[in-house]
Structures are given as C-alpha cells and as structure tokens.
Write an enzyme that holds these catalytic residues in place. Structure first.
Site, PDB file in Angstrom:
ATOM      1  N   ARG A  49      35.925  14.715 -34.300  1.00 20.10           N
ATOM      2  CA  ARG A  49      37.150  13.918 -33.684  1.00 20.10           C
ATOM      3  C   ARG A  49      36.844  12.572 -33.286  1.00 20.10           C
ATOM      4  O   ARG A  49      36.027  12.353 -32.157  1.00 20.10           O
ATOM      5  CB  ARG A  49      37.697  14.739 -32.390  1.00 20.10           C
ATOM      6  CG  ARG A  49      38.536  14.068 -31.527  1.00 20.10           C
ATOM      7  CD  ARG A  49      38.934  14.997 -30.290  1.00 20.10           C
ATOM      8  NE  ARG A  49      39.944  14.467 -29.556  1.00 20.10           N
ATOM      9  CZ  ARG A  49      39.740  13.522 -28.520  1.00 20.10           C
ATOM     10  NH1 ARG A  49      38.405  12.998 -28.326  1.00 20.10           N
ATOM     11  NH2 ARG A  49      40.639  13.104 -27.717  1.00 20.10           N
ATOM     12  N   ASP A  82      37.084   9.614 -31.263  1.00 12.42           N
ATOM     13  CA  ASP A  82      37.943   9.214 -30.159  1.00 12.42           C
ATOM     14  C   ASP A  82      38.106   7.829 -29.884  1.00 12.42           C
ATOM     15  O   ASP A  82      37.283   7.009 -30.588  1.00 12.42           O
ATOM     16  CB  ASP A  82      36.853   9.800 -29.117  1.00 12.42           C
ATOM     17  CG  ASP A  82      37.627   9.569 -27.652  1.00 12.42           C
ATOM     18  OD1 ASP A  82      38.495  10.068 -27.311  1.00 12.42           O
ATOM     19  OD2 ASP A  82      37.008   8.435 -26.963  1.00 12.42           O
ATOM     20  N   HIS A 113      43.594  18.343 -23.225  1.00 12.17           N
ATOM     21  CA  HIS A 113      43.081  18.114 -22.123  1.00 12.17           C
ATOM     22  C   HIS A 113      43.450  16.914 -21.325  1.00 12.17           C
ATOM     23  O   HIS A 113      42.981  16.715 -20.456  1.00 12.17           O
ATOM     24  CB  HIS A 113      41.467  17.766 -22.490  1.00 12.17           C
ATOM     25  CG  HIS A 113      41.363  16.391 -23.366  1.00 12.17           C
ATOM     26  ND1 HIS A 113      41.752  16.308 -24.335  1.00 12.17           N
ATOM     27  CD2 HIS A 113      40.818  15.242 -22.653  1.00 12.17           C
ATOM     28  CE1 HIS A 113      41.503  15.050 -24.798  1.00 12.17           C
ATOM     29  NE2 HIS A 113      40.882  14.403 -23.784  1.00 12.17           N
ATOM     30  N   ASP A 114      44.101  16.015 -21.876  1.00 15.11           N
ATOM     31  CA  ASP A 114      44.722  14.676 -21.633  1.00 15.11           C
ATOM     32  C   ASP A 114      46.106  14.745 -21.040  1.00 15.11           C
ATOM     33  O   ASP A 114      46.855  15.580 -21.050  1.00 15.11           O
ATOM     34  CB  ASP A 114      44.675  13.545 -22.813  1.00 15.11           C
ATOM     35  CG  ASP A 114      43.993  12.299 -22.088  1.00 15.11           C
ATOM     36  OD1 ASP A 114      43.544  12.184 -20.909  1.00 15.11           O
ATOM     37  OD2 ASP A 114      43.687  11.451 -23.008  1.00 15.11           O
ATOM     38  N   GLU A 172      41.751  10.557 -33.245  1.00 19.60           N
ATOM     39  CA  GLU A 172      42.451  10.537 -31.845  1.00 19.60           C
ATOM     40  C   GLU A 172      43.057   9.261 -31.687  1.00 19.60           C
ATOM     41  O   GLU A 172      42.456   8.365 -31.141  1.00 19.60           O
ATOM     42  CB  GLU A 172      41.197  10.951 -30.711  1.00 19.60           C
ATOM     43  CG  GLU A 172      41.922  11.218 -29.307  1.00 19.60           C
ATOM     44  CD  GLU A 172      42.021  10.124 -28.356  1.00 19.60           C
ATOM     45  OE1 GLU A 172      42.915   9.926 -27.525  1.00 19.60           O
ATOM     46  OE2 GLU A 172      40.999   8.987 -28.871  1.00 19.60           O
ATOM     47  N   ASP A 221      34.126  10.167 -17.119  1.00 21.24           N
ATOM     48  CA  ASP A 221      35.486  10.249 -17.860  1.00 21.24           C
ATOM     49  C   ASP A 221      35.550  11.550 -18.722  1.00 21.24           C
ATOM     50  O   ASP A 221      36.019  11.711 -19.716  1.00 21.24           O
ATOM     51  CB  ASP A 221      35.493   8.937 -18.774  1.00 21.24           C
ATOM     52  CG  ASP A 221      36.884   8.881 -19.484  1.00 21.24           C
ATOM     53  OD1 ASP A 221      37.733   9.426 -18.996  1.00 21.24           O
ATOM     54  OD2 ASP A 221      37.076   8.289 -20.382  1.00 21.24           O
TER      55      ASP A 221
END
Length: 772
Positions: free
Chosen positions: A412, A414, A525-526, A456, A267
């Site tokens: 961060r 996540d 990035h997503d 996030e 991932d």
C-alpha cells in the site's frame, strides 16, 4: 569474475544486504533460502568488476554451483559496512524544482522533466530500446549465472517487457542529473539481485502469478483491514484469527502500519523509523515472514503499508542527512530562511490545520548545524523525502525488494500523491508522483512479479484514476487504488436519502483500466474527507460547499434528525472545512439506537450498514472489510485515556477487538450475528458471479426514482449483472425493464417484486440480480 559464497543466512543475526545504489560492484545472489534484510551493503567486500555472490548454507566455502567463469572464490563470514558518495550531485537548489550537480551547475529538474515528457512517446521508447539493447548481452550472462538458464529466461523476458516502463519515467525524473540508461541498468541489476534472493516458495508464487495475472481481480477476492494489535495483539496472534478470516471469505489481509515507528507520537504508525524492522510490540520481521507463509497456505495475500512521502525524523536516513553523511546528502529538503517556505505554502493546503499548520518545520541541526526549515507536509516529526534525488529512489526500491522478499504481496503506497513538489501548485498529483510510482512498479514487476501496488490516493475524483495508470495514454502504475469516490457517495446518499449525486458523480468518472481493480470500502482507519466536487453538486442542483458542510454537521450528529454519532476531525476555523471520524456502526445510527434502546432505529441502522456493504461488495474490484465492521463495533472512547492518542479522535474508529461481540458472531439473534452472517453471504454469492470480476466495465444507468442507486456490469463469461439499493426510508421502484430476464441472487427482502411495470424496493434495501 569473483564468486563469493557465504553461510551468513543460516545465522539468526545475519544482515545480508545488496548494493542497489551503485556504489560498488554488482552483487547477484543465488540460492538464497530467505529474503534479504535490506539493499545497500557488502559492496566493499570485493574489488572485481563483476562479482557474483552465491549463498553457501553449509558454510563450506564453495559455491553450490561451480561457475566456469570464476577466477576465485571468497567465503564471507561477516557483513561489512560500505561507504557511498550518496546524492551530493543532486542537492536541491534554494529555489523551486532545482538540483545542484557536483560541478555547481543549477538545473531545473521540473523544466527538464517536462521537456522529456513533451517528447513523442515513439522517440522516448526508441531511446529506451537502444539502452536495453546495450544492456542485454552482459545482463543475460549475469542472469544465467545468478538464476540458471530457465529462471534467467523468465527474468530477461520480464526485463524486455518492463524496461521501457522504468526507463521513461526515470529519464523524466532524473535525466538532468543522471544518465537514464546507466541509472535504469543499475536498478535492473538490483532487481536481478532481488529476484535471485527470493526464497523458493516466493519464486513458485511468481510463476503462478505470471500465469494467473488477474488474480487480484477475481470475484472470490475479499479483503480485510486491521491493526495487528487491535485485532489479535501480535503478528503471532493473527494466526488465531485465520479461521475467522476464512469464514468471511478473506483472501487479502491488510495489516495497518507495522514497521518500526518512532517512539511516542507517530501518526498511527506512519512515522517509520526503520523500514527493515517490525514494531517490536507486534513481533519481528521473522514473525512477519512466517505469517505471510501461513496466509499463503490458506490462499491469502499479505498487504503492508509502505510510507513513500516521508520518514520519521529518527530514521537512519534522516539522522545521516542531519549529520552530513554524504550517503544521504539530498535525501531531505531544508531552507535557511522563510523565503522559499513562504512561497511554497502560499498554495499548499494544510493537512492538519489545527495541530500542524504549514508544510515546513524548523530543525536546529539542519544545514550543517545552522538550522533550516525542513519540509514536513504532515507532522513536524515526519520529514518529506526529496524524490528529485535518484538515491532516494534507489533506497526506496531497496525497501520494496526487502518487503517483497519477506512475503509481502501487496504494498500500500502511502501518501502517493505528495511525492512531486512544484511551486505554485498544491503539491499533489504532480507528474513526478506518477513517474515515481510507474518506475517503482516496472522494476518490481521485473524482480517480483507476484507483487502488486495499491495507491493510497485520497484525492479529487478527476485525479483518482491516474494512479491506476489512466492517463492520456495508459502507463502501468498501481494495480489497485481506493475507490474513495464510491465510499463518499454511499455516505452522502444515506445522509440525504437521495442517490442522484452519487449516480451523477460515479457515472462521469473515468473508467479504470481493465488490468486494474478498485479497492472498494465503506470505512477505513482514517477520517472521511468529503470529496464532492462543486461540478457534480451543481449538476443535481446543489451547492458544493453547502453540501460538504451539511455532511459534516449530519455525521457529527449536529444536524436535526441525524442518526449519526461521529465527530469532526481537523476543523479549520478559517474555512469551516473539516473531516469526520467515527465507526461505520456509529455513522449508520447503530450506536444512537443502542443508546436509546430503540429496536426500530436499530434495525434501520443495521440495514444502512449492510446496504453500504452491498454496494462495495457488488461494485466489482476488491471489497475491503474494516476490522470490527463485521460485528458492528461501536465508537471506542478509550483512546482519550492515552496521552499519545487523546488529541486524535480517529482512534474512536480504531477499537480493539471486542471479544464478547466476537463470541456472538454466530448468533443470528444478535446484531453481531446478523451483520456477520450477511457479510459471509455477500462473499459467498459474489464468488460465483463472473460479472464481478474487476475487468468487467461498470455503468450507472439513469433512473427515475431519486432514492435508488443502480449499477450494471457485464462479463463475457457471466452475462449481465444489476445492483440496486434504495437509500431512503420509503419504498422506491425502478422500471422493470432494467431487471427483465434476471434472477435475484442476493437481497435484503427476498426476490425483487415486479408489478405494474415497476421493480419494487422496500426502504433501505438492496438487491443483486444476474442472468441465470
């Protein structure tokens, strides 16, 4: 009391860890020249009720500072393993929100938590004050022994300031299975151990940040986000790019997931197999610590991802849980049959519907070898942690302290919205998720006040500000959160050439608390999920589902007249829902214009890219520049040749640094030079504008031209600021009264022209105006 001294930190293979989980006596570390690798062991090295561990860098076997209360001194020459009772007292019951105590009683942790939250705040804080009162006398002695009188005074002041902010959520989370006062005291002692272990440079940073508490809100702060390997190869290679970051005004560097992932598909690094090690392809934990120091010397802060919701199936916690190790009992959830998974999945939306449908995966080795359905919200190799277990909280807190001790200044968090699970809900944004973040935050503020959290939380607009603490009553949670709504609205406006939806949606958002900051961004990035609420769409006369489908079609290049070259990600054939992949340049039309050799279209594409960044740089908070966007890098199709990445088209907007494009960044006659030069200018101008301090409130005025998005800010030290962008390919204008008395400080086309009572904006233009 026993004083323990050790020379282990001078050994490169040393692994000194602390007993956060409360399985042994208190360990307080004094004079550590480096951060600890983890928090969970050394406890069985002593038998005293209160143990003080002092580091002895020279290995003399004596404490550097003699303690008059010490009965004996012990020199440690090797770390020893420790056993732990684990979380057997809080195993999940085979129903919703339940836990099983060791005495066999089934407790509804969800109901118990709600009962606690329903009590008056005054009552809950009164109990917290009582618990703190009982703790302080002994804690004060321990703090002085560990830190010295001066540092102890600061630690104790932080404890008094933040204790209730830890106790209240911990009581709601774990009051049904643990004594809240005892649990909080145990974790505060872990914070003391972590504070004492912080190297001198980080202690000095702590002192500075306690004075300069709004450092992350400063308009001089610009962020940069990159994958280490795509940007510079390795952590050591990052040092060769620091001048580039300085040119861009960067003071915050977020390196995408770099902790050791599982082998194979992972991932994009978010399936972590070891929180205490760096991906060996990128370097070592020592390399990370060294880079953090080099960044600090340049006034830059390091941000690292911490995956909270899950670990890789190969993580030691997961392996221990699967093997029946009592230390990890309760860390994960497995059901013996499909009854409960089916009940949960009735209301939980799939994250990856085409490749990983459902939220549970069959694991043959679970439940003592009988097999079980393990909770896997994302991929089958990412096992959700069970945050109803207090030992999970303690273990993750230890991970926070470890990374903070290595020099990480921003964590961060996540997948933060997924931490709370409630039957009959979508298992996102539940009260338990906020409780976890609030308690982690408070304890980290006690141990390492230089560290801040970034949530996030890519969620609906109405849920977003809660991660900054904006609840019915303010509860400190994360200092930073992604302004996903701003990003979505910028792209929507560029596609429709209409800013009305953006203006309405942004105007009605709950304001962020003044002690926090948005992380604003154009691209990351997503994939992009279209967080457009039906309510907001209806307010401007649009249909929400239809508009979301339009955005997917437009940015995938399927809508007539589209300039974008993106791609659909995770299209759900049943619902038609999808998200979008693609680089910022590709979505703005630059890739298409280059392919068609169309100079006019190329100019329009560059203007769209810069217009979008003019919004995020001028909104306030921390603008985050995604690697490659400063050079208008195109989509990368090379990922298709990598079997581990070929099925995930998000890698199209995760390109390696193009060295040829990088070399052109100073040439204003190139696209790269034009974009790079503009962004360096944005950073320089915003650094001089007090109105862009994140604490200044932002307002979105009602304008009479649908093509214009405007916003205003005011700071007591800097007066009024107005930002304007024309998202259409036609001239637009606004009432000149909006900009009267203001100077143009940044624009695409020179000073804003006022004529006939109107302020005029050329097509695809931007302008910042401020009081002189």
């Amino acid at each position: 009391m026993t004083v323990v001294t050790t020379d282990l930190l001078d050994r490169p293979d040393a692994r000194i860890t602390f007993d956060v989980r409360g399985t042994g006596p208190l360990l307080v570390l004094v004079g550590s020249p480096m951060g600890a690798e983890g928090f969970g062991s050394l406890a069985d090295a002593m038998a005293a009720d209160h143990t003080v561990v002092r580091f002895d860098p020279r290995g003399t076997g004596r404490s550097p500072t003699e303690d008059p209360d010490a009965d004996s001194t012990v020199a440690l020459r090797a770390a020893r393993p420790v056993s732990s009772p684990g979380c057997g007292r809080c195993r999940r019951a085979p129903d919703s929100g339940g836990a099983v105590r060791q005495d066999g009683a089934v407790i509804s942790t969800t109901a118990a938590g709600d009962a606690v939250r329903a009590r008056p705040d005054s009552e809950r804080r009164r109990r917290a004050r009582g618990a703190l009162h009982d703790l302080l006398p002994q804690l004060s002695r321990e703090a002085v022994a560990a830190l010295g009188a001066v540092e102890a005074a600061g630690f104790l002041a932080r404890t008094e300031r933040w204790y209730a902010d830890a106790h209240l959520p911990l009581e709601a989370l774990y009051g049904a299975v643990a004594d809240p006062g005892g649990l909080t005291a145990r974790l505060v002692r872990a914070a003391l151990a972590a504070a004492a272990a912080r190297p001198q440079a980080l202690r000095e940073l702590d002192r500075r940040r306690e004075v300069d508490g709004d450092w992350f809100q400063d308009p001089r702060t610009v962020g940069y986000v990159a994958y280490t390997d795509r940007f510079a190869g390795t952590l050591r290679g990052i040092r060769t790019r620091l001048d580039h970051l300085s040119d861009l005004g960067v003071r915050y560097l977020h390196l995408m997931p770099l902790l050791r992932p599982r082998d194979g598909e992972n991932d994009g690094g978010y399936a972590v197999a070891d929180y205490t090690a760096v991906d060996p392809r990128l370097g070592t934990m020592d390399d990370l610590e060294s880079l953090a120091g080099a960044l600090r010397e340049r006034g830059m802060s390091l941000c690292v991802d911490l995956v909270l919701n899950h670990t890789a199936a190969e993580h030691p916690w997961a392996r221990g849980w699967l093997a029946g190790d009592p230390r990890y009992a309760g860390f994960y959830t497995a059901y013996p049959d499909r009854e409960m998974p089916d009940a949960w999945e009735a209301t939980i939306p799939d994250v990856f519907p085409d490749r990983a449908p459902g939220s549970f995966s069959w694991v043959p080795g679970a439940n003592g070898g009988d097999g079980g359905w393990v909770w896997t919200t994302f991929w089958d190799y990412q096992w959700d942690l069970d945050w109803t277990c207090p030992e999970v909280f303690a273990a993750m807190l230890g991970t926070v302290f470890t990374l903070a001790g290595r020099g990480v200044e921003v964590l961060r968090m996540d997948a933060a919205p997924f931490l709370g699970k409630r039957l009959g809900t979508n298992c996102q944004n539940q009260p338990e998720a906020h409780d976890v973040l609030q308690a982690l935050h408070a304890l980290t503020r006690i141990a390492a006040p230089a560290v801040v959290f970034k949530a996030e939380a890519i969620v609906a607009p109405d849920d977003l500000v809660g991660y900054l603490g904006a609840h019915d009553r303010y509860r400190p949670e994360c200092e930073l959160a992604y302004h996903n709504q701003l990003m979505v609205m910028v792209w929507s406006s560029l596609a429709t050439r209409d800013a009305r939806l953006a203006a309405h949606a942004l105007r009605r958002m709950t304001p962020a608390p003044p002690t926090t900051a948005w992380a604003t961004y154009v691209r990351c990035h997503d994939d992009i999920g279209w967080a457009v609420s039906d309510v907001d769409a209806a307010a401007v006369g649009w249909d929400g589902p239809s508009h979301r489908r339009f955005l997917n079609d437009f940015f995938a290049g399927r809508f007539p007249g589209s300039f974008a070259r993106g791609a659909l990600f995770q299209e759900d054939p049943d619902t038609g829902d999808a998200r979008i992949s693609g680089s910022a340049a590709a979505l703005c039309g630059i890739d298409d214009a280059r392919a068609r050799h169309d100079p006019a279209a190329l100019d329009a594409g560059v203007r769209r890219l810069l217009l979008a960044h003019a919004v995020v740089y001028g909104w306030g908070g921390i603008p985050l520049l995604y690697m490659g966007d400063e050079l208008a890098l195109a989509n990368d199709t090379g990922y298709r040749a990598d079997p581990e990445r070929a099925a995930d088209n998000r890698w199209m907007h995760r390109p390696p640094m193009d060295e040829a494009a990088f070399a052109r960044r100073y040439d204003p006659d190139t696209v790269e030079g034009r974009v790079f030069g503009a962004l360096t200018g944005f950073a320089a101008v915003r650094a001089e504008l007090p109105a862009l301090h994140a604490s200044a409130p932002v307002e979105v005025p009602v304008l009479d031209d649908p093509a214009v998005l405007g916003w205003t800010r005011r700071h007591p030290r800097g007066g009024r600021f107005v930002g304007l962008v024309n998202v259409s390919d036609r001239p637009a204008s606004v009432d000149a009264a909006l900009v009267t008395g203001l100077d143009t400080v940044l624009s695409s086309d020179g000073p804003v022209r006022t004529e006939g009572g109107r302020a005029h904006l050329p097509p695809l233009s931007w302008a910042w105006l401020a009081e002189p």
